[in-house]
Design a protein around this motif. Structure first.
Motif, PDB file in Angstrom:
ATOM      1  N   VAL A  90       2.696  13.817  -5.307  1.00 15.08           N
ATOM      2  CA  VAL A  90       2.262  14.904  -4.429  1.00 15.08           C
ATOM      3  C   VAL A  90       0.829  15.242  -4.831  1.00 15.08           C
ATOM      4  O   VAL A  90       0.483  15.259  -6.017  1.00 15.08           O
ATOM      5  CB  VAL A  90       3.163  16.156  -4.521  1.00 15.08           C
ATOM      6  N   LEU A  91      -0.003  15.479  -3.833  1.00 11.36           N
ATOM      7  CA  LEU A  91      -1.407  15.734  -4.135  1.00 11.36           C
ATOM      8  C   LEU A  91      -1.970  16.805  -3.218  1.00 11.36           C
ATOM      9  O   LEU A  91      -1.427  17.087  -2.144  1.00 11.36           O
ATOM     10  CB  LEU A  91      -2.228  14.459  -4.037  1.00 11.36           C
ATOM     11  N   SER A  92      -3.058  17.401  -3.667  1.00 12.50           N
ATOM     12  CA  SER A  92      -3.835  18.322  -2.857  1.00 12.50           C
ATOM     13  C   SER A  92      -5.297  18.118  -3.215  1.00 12.50           C
ATOM     14  O   SER A  92      -5.635  17.313  -4.099  1.00 12.50           O
ATOM     15  CB  SER A  92      -3.394  19.769  -3.080  1.00 12.50           C
ATOM     16  N   HIS A  93      -6.177  18.853  -2.528  1.00 11.46           N
ATOM     17  CA  HIS A  93      -7.619  18.640  -2.728  1.00 11.46           C
ATOM     18  C   HIS A  93      -8.317  19.982  -2.828  1.00 11.46           C
ATOM     19  O   HIS A  93      -8.094  20.874  -2.010  1.00 11.46           O
ATOM     20  CB  HIS A  93      -8.187  17.829  -1.564  1.00 11.46           C
ATOM     21  N   SER A 148       1.946  14.477  -9.943  1.00 12.88           N
ATOM     22  CA  SER A 148       1.107  15.335  -9.117  1.00 12.88           C
ATOM     23  C   SER A 148      -0.364  15.109  -9.438  1.00 12.88           C
ATOM     24  O   SER A 148      -0.737  14.754 -10.558  1.00 12.88           O
ATOM     25  CB  SER A 148       1.481  16.810  -9.308  1.00 12.88           C
ATOM     26  N   SER A 149      -1.215  15.353  -8.412  1.00 16.47           N
ATOM     27  CA  SER A 149      -2.648  15.115  -8.536  1.00 16.47           C
ATOM     28  C   SER A 149      -3.402  16.149  -7.722  1.00 16.47           C
ATOM     29  O   SER A 149      -3.152  16.318  -6.532  1.00 16.47           O
ATOM     30  CB  SER A 149      -2.989  13.698  -8.040  1.00 16.47           C
ATOM     31  N   LEU A 150      -4.358  16.828  -8.369  1.00 16.47           N
ATOM     32  CA  LEU A 150      -5.139  17.857  -7.687  1.00 16.47           C
ATOM     33  C   LEU A 150      -6.643  17.559  -7.703  1.00 16.47           C
ATOM     34  O   LEU A 150      -7.334  17.868  -6.735  1.00 16.47           O
ATOM     35  CB  LEU A 150      -4.895  19.221  -8.347  1.00 16.47           C
ATOM     36  N   SER A 151      -7.128  16.950  -8.763  1.00 13.62           N
ATOM     37  CA  SER A 151      -8.573  16.921  -9.000  1.00 13.62           C
ATOM     38  C   SER A 151      -9.226  15.592  -8.684  1.00 13.62           C
ATOM     39  O   SER A 151      -8.784  14.536  -9.146  1.00 13.62           O
ATOM     40  CB  SER A 151      -8.866  17.268 -10.466  1.00 13.62           C
ATOM     41  N   ALA A 152     -10.341  15.686  -7.929  1.00 13.68           N
ATOM     42  CA  ALA A 152     -11.282  14.584  -7.805  1.00 13.68           C
ATOM     43  C   ALA A 152     -12.343  14.769  -8.893  1.00 13.68           C
ATOM     44  O   ALA A 152     -12.107  15.452  -9.889  1.00 13.68           O
ATOM     45  CB  ALA A 152     -11.879  14.572  -6.404  1.00 13.68           C
ATOM     46  N   SER A 153     -13.522  14.187  -8.724  1.00 10.60           N
ATOM     47  CA  SER A 153     -14.526  14.216  -9.797  1.00 10.60           C
ATOM     48  C   SER A 153     -14.810  15.629 -10.294  1.00 10.60           C
ATOM     49  O   SER A 153     -14.731  15.913 -11.499  1.00 10.60           O
ATOM     50  CB  SER A 153     -15.832  13.572  -9.308  1.00 10.60           C
ATOM     51  N   ALA A 154     -15.162  16.527  -9.381  1.00 12.22           N
ATOM     52  CA  ALA A 154     -15.558  17.869  -9.802  1.00 12.22           C
ATOM     53  C   ALA A 154     -14.410  18.611 -10.465  1.00 12.22           C
ATOM     54  O   ALA A 154     -14.606  19.345 -11.444  1.00 12.22           O
ATOM     55  CB  ALA A 154     -16.084  18.654  -8.607  1.00 12.22           C
ATOM     56  N   GLY A 155     -13.200  18.427  -9.957  1.00  7.89           N
ATOM     57  CA  GLY A 155     -12.044  19.096 -10.533  1.00  7.89           C
ATOM     58  C   GLY A 155     -11.770  18.691 -11.965  1.00  7.89           C
ATOM     59  O   GLY A 155     -11.269  19.490 -12.772  1.00  7.89           O
ATOM     60  N   ILE A 156     -12.091  17.442 -12.301  1.00 11.61           N
ATOM     61  CA  ILE A 156     -11.898  16.985 -13.682  1.00 11.61           C
ATOM     62  C   ILE A 156     -12.717  17.837 -14.636  1.00 11.61           C
ATOM     63  O   ILE A 156     -12.265  18.191 -15.736  1.00 11.61           O
ATOM     64  CB  ILE A 156     -12.271  15.495 -13.799  1.00 11.61           C
ATOM     65  N   PHE A 157     -13.934  18.216 -14.224  1.00  8.51           N
ATOM     66  CA  PHE A 157     -14.805  19.021 -15.073  1.00  8.51           C
ATOM     67  C   PHE A 157     -14.317  20.462 -15.211  1.00  8.51           C
ATOM     68  O   PHE A 157     -14.805  21.192 -16.071  1.00  8.51           O
ATOM     69  CB  PHE A 157     -16.232  19.005 -14.525  1.00  8.51           C
ATOM     70  N   PHE A 168       5.553   6.159  -1.169  1.00  6.99           N
ATOM     71  CA  PHE A 168       4.580   6.945  -0.410  1.00  6.99           C
ATOM     72  C   PHE A 168       4.226   8.184  -1.207  1.00  6.99           C
ATOM     73  O   PHE A 168       4.910   8.550  -2.178  1.00  6.99           O
ATOM     74  CB  PHE A 168       5.112   7.318   0.973  1.00  6.99           C
ATOM     75  N   ALA A 169       3.140   8.827  -0.829  1.00  4.85           N
ATOM     76  CA  ALA A 169       2.719  10.083  -1.439  1.00  4.85           C
ATOM     77  C   ALA A 169       2.711  11.172  -0.378  1.00  4.85           C
ATOM     78  O   ALA A 169       2.694  10.885   0.826  1.00  4.85           O
ATOM     79  CB  ALA A 169       1.330   9.932  -2.063  1.00  4.85           C
ATOM     80  N   LEU A 228       0.838  -1.196   0.000  1.00  6.72           N
ATOM     81  CA  LEU A 228       0.000   0.000   0.000  1.00  6.72           C
ATOM     82  C   LEU A 228       0.872   1.244   0.000  1.00  6.72           C
ATOM     83  O   LEU A 228       2.010   1.224   0.484  1.00  6.72           O
ATOM     84  CB  LEU A 228      -0.917  -0.003   1.229  1.00  6.72           C
ATOM     85  N   VAL A 229       0.343   2.320  -0.516  1.00  5.65           N
ATOM     86  CA  VAL A 229       1.084   3.578  -0.614  1.00  5.65           C
ATOM     87  C   VAL A 229       0.445   4.588   0.335  1.00  5.65           C
ATOM     88  O   VAL A 229      -0.605   5.167   0.024  1.00  5.65           O
ATOM     89  CB  VAL A 229       1.069   4.122  -2.057  1.00  5.65           C
ATOM     90  N   PRO A 230       1.039   4.804   1.510  1.00  3.12           N
ATOM     91  CA  PRO A 230       0.434   5.768   2.430  1.00  3.12           C
ATOM     92  C   PRO A 230       0.592   7.195   1.915  1.00  3.12           C
ATOM     93  O   PRO A 230       1.613   7.557   1.339  1.00  3.12           O
ATOM     94  CB  PRO A 230       1.231   5.561   3.726  1.00  3.12           C
ATOM     95  N   VAL A 231      -0.445   7.991   2.122  1.00  7.62           N
ATOM     96  CA  VAL A 231      -0.409   9.408   1.764  1.00  7.62           C
ATOM     97  C   VAL A 231      -0.072  10.166   3.046  1.00  7.62           C
ATOM     98  O   VAL A 231      -0.907  10.290   3.948  1.00  7.62           O
ATOM     99  CB  VAL A 231      -1.749   9.874   1.175  1.00  7.62           C
ATOM    100  N   ILE A 232       1.137  10.663   3.131  1.00  6.77           N
ATOM    101  CA  ILE A 232       1.619  11.330   4.337  1.00  6.77           C
ATOM    102  C   ILE A 232       1.026  12.727   4.391  1.00  6.77           C
ATOM    103  O   ILE A 232       1.170  13.513   3.450  1.00  6.77           O
ATOM    104  CB  ILE A 232       3.150  11.368   4.354  1.00  6.77           C
TER     105      ILE A 232
END
Length: 388
Positions: free
Chosen positions: A172-175, A206-215, A136-137, A111-115
């Motif tokens: 690296v990610l954000s929300h 890098s990753s920023l978008s969940a469902s709504a962000g994709i739109f 890890f992320a 598994l890849v923990p998101v720190i």
């Protein structure tokens, strides 16, 4: 001592269950492919936390893996362990990170923990020093003020030449806080902040978008998107027609159809007064099953404020909830349904293709996420998949 039969052996349990949930796995796969296409050059992950939004992580995980998903997001280590056999070659990211005592599960199940905090980072670095490298992320907060390292701390860490050699995140990610409202100024503020993060961690995905962000479009996609609610047919963006296929249909069996006279009241509190002779269908669902009390037709603050209650659907007719929803039972007014079109033993759709889950959620003063993840334990489940 008497031996009790604890199995349903007479026929198909689903056919006679008081509550049933049908999950269209073909629609789930199509929704993932849709979000993959909308993600453009970015890869599309699949978010299956909260038991795949109440739909079942094993079956949904298997379906999404076979559809092509190779990155998954879960909320907890336990969810990751459950998912692993169903997505054998995938990367499984754990959004809540890791805590002491979970190391074996993380390493043994790859598994890849998101720190997400300084405390987790310190623990993870000490774990890697003892056990060796493991992916890890890193979660960076760009304005949500929930999880993640503060922006400036993350930027400093990216440039810190004294950081441990084992500090080598794979992502690296954000929300986004307001992606469901495309016009919100917060979206661009967070985008600019995350661009700084992505640039500082050059060479790291890098990753920023969940469902709504994709739109929101390509600027928000980066390397990896994280569709969740859209996969399960829910609305991701406010005040926009939902393009996703419905995945879940919840139904309750009607226990009784009864006659009631004009001037009589219905359910607890007597707040629902019949203005005509009526027929009432009593269905085997209540707030213990996630059909919330706030869906009641009367006798609650939302109705007193002028907001309409929930509807069910039976044999081509929408029918309103009458009176208060109770723990195990809900009453629907079926007066306008022909006599021969509703009877005891029939099933009424609570939400699904004829009553969108987000419409029901609005009647409860909530969102589709809560309706799906709040389903109780009493639903018999059926999984459908159209073979190509």
């Amino acid at each position: 001592m008497t031996d009790f039969d604890d199995t349903f052996s007479d026929g198909d349990e689903f056919d006679h269950a008081p509550l049933r949930l049908t999950v269209d796995l073909g629609a789930l796969a199509d929704n993932w492919r849709d979000m993959k296409k909308r993600s453009g050059k970015a890869r599309a992950a699949a978010v299956v936390k909260a038991d795949a939004y109440g739909m079942g992580i094993e079956d949904c995980g298997t379906t999404l893996y076979h559809a092509g998903a190779r990155d998954f997001f879960v909320a907890t280590v336990a969810e990751g362990v459950t998912l692993r056999p169903h997505a054998p070659e995938a990367r499984i990211f754990v959004l809540s990170g890791i805590w002491p005592g979970q190391e074996n599960h993380v390493f043994n199940n790859d598994l890849v923990p998101v720190i997400a905090s300084e405390e987790q980072l310190a623990f993870w670095m000490s774990t890697l020093a003892e056990r060796g490298d493991h992916p890890f992320a890193l979660h960076v907060d760009t304005g949500f003020n929930r999880l993640g390292l503060p922006l400036e701390d993350a930027l400093f860490l990216a440039e810190d030449i004294s950081r441990p050699a084992s500090f080598d995140p794979v992502l690296v990610l954000s929300h986004l806080a307001c992606a469901d409202t495309p016009s919100a100024a917060m979206n661009k503020v967070q985008l600019e902040s995350f661009r700084r993060v992505s640039a500082a961690f050059e060479g790291v995905e890098s990753s920023l978008s969940a469902s709504a962000g994709i739109f929101l479009g390509p600027d928000y996609h980066f390397d990896l998107t994280r569709p969740g609610i859209a996969l399960y047919g829910g609305e991701a963006v406010n005040d926009v027609a939902n393009p996703m296929r419905p995945v879940a249909k919840a139904e309750a069996r009607i226990i009784q159809v009864r006659e009631a006279g004009e001037g009589q009241t219905v359910s607890y509190g007597g707040s629902f007064l019949l203005k005509r002779a009526s027929r009432l269908a009593i269905a085997s669902v209540g707030y213990a099953d996630g059909y919330q009390r706030s869906l009641s037709g009367s006798g609650i603050p939302l109705r007193e404020m002028g907001y309409g209650g929930a509807y069910g659907f039976i044999n081509g007719h929408r029918v309103p909830v009458a009176g208060r929803v109770t723990m195990d039972l809900t009453i629907f007014d079926v007066t306008d349904v022909p006599d021969n079109a509703v009877r005891a033993g029939d099933y009424i759709e609570l939400f699904g293709p004829n009553v969108p889950v987000d419409e029901v959620a609005r009647a409860a003063g909530t969102i589709g996420y809560e309706m799906l993840t709040g389903l109780g334990l009493r639903y018999a489940r059926q999984y459908l998949f159209d073979e190509e």
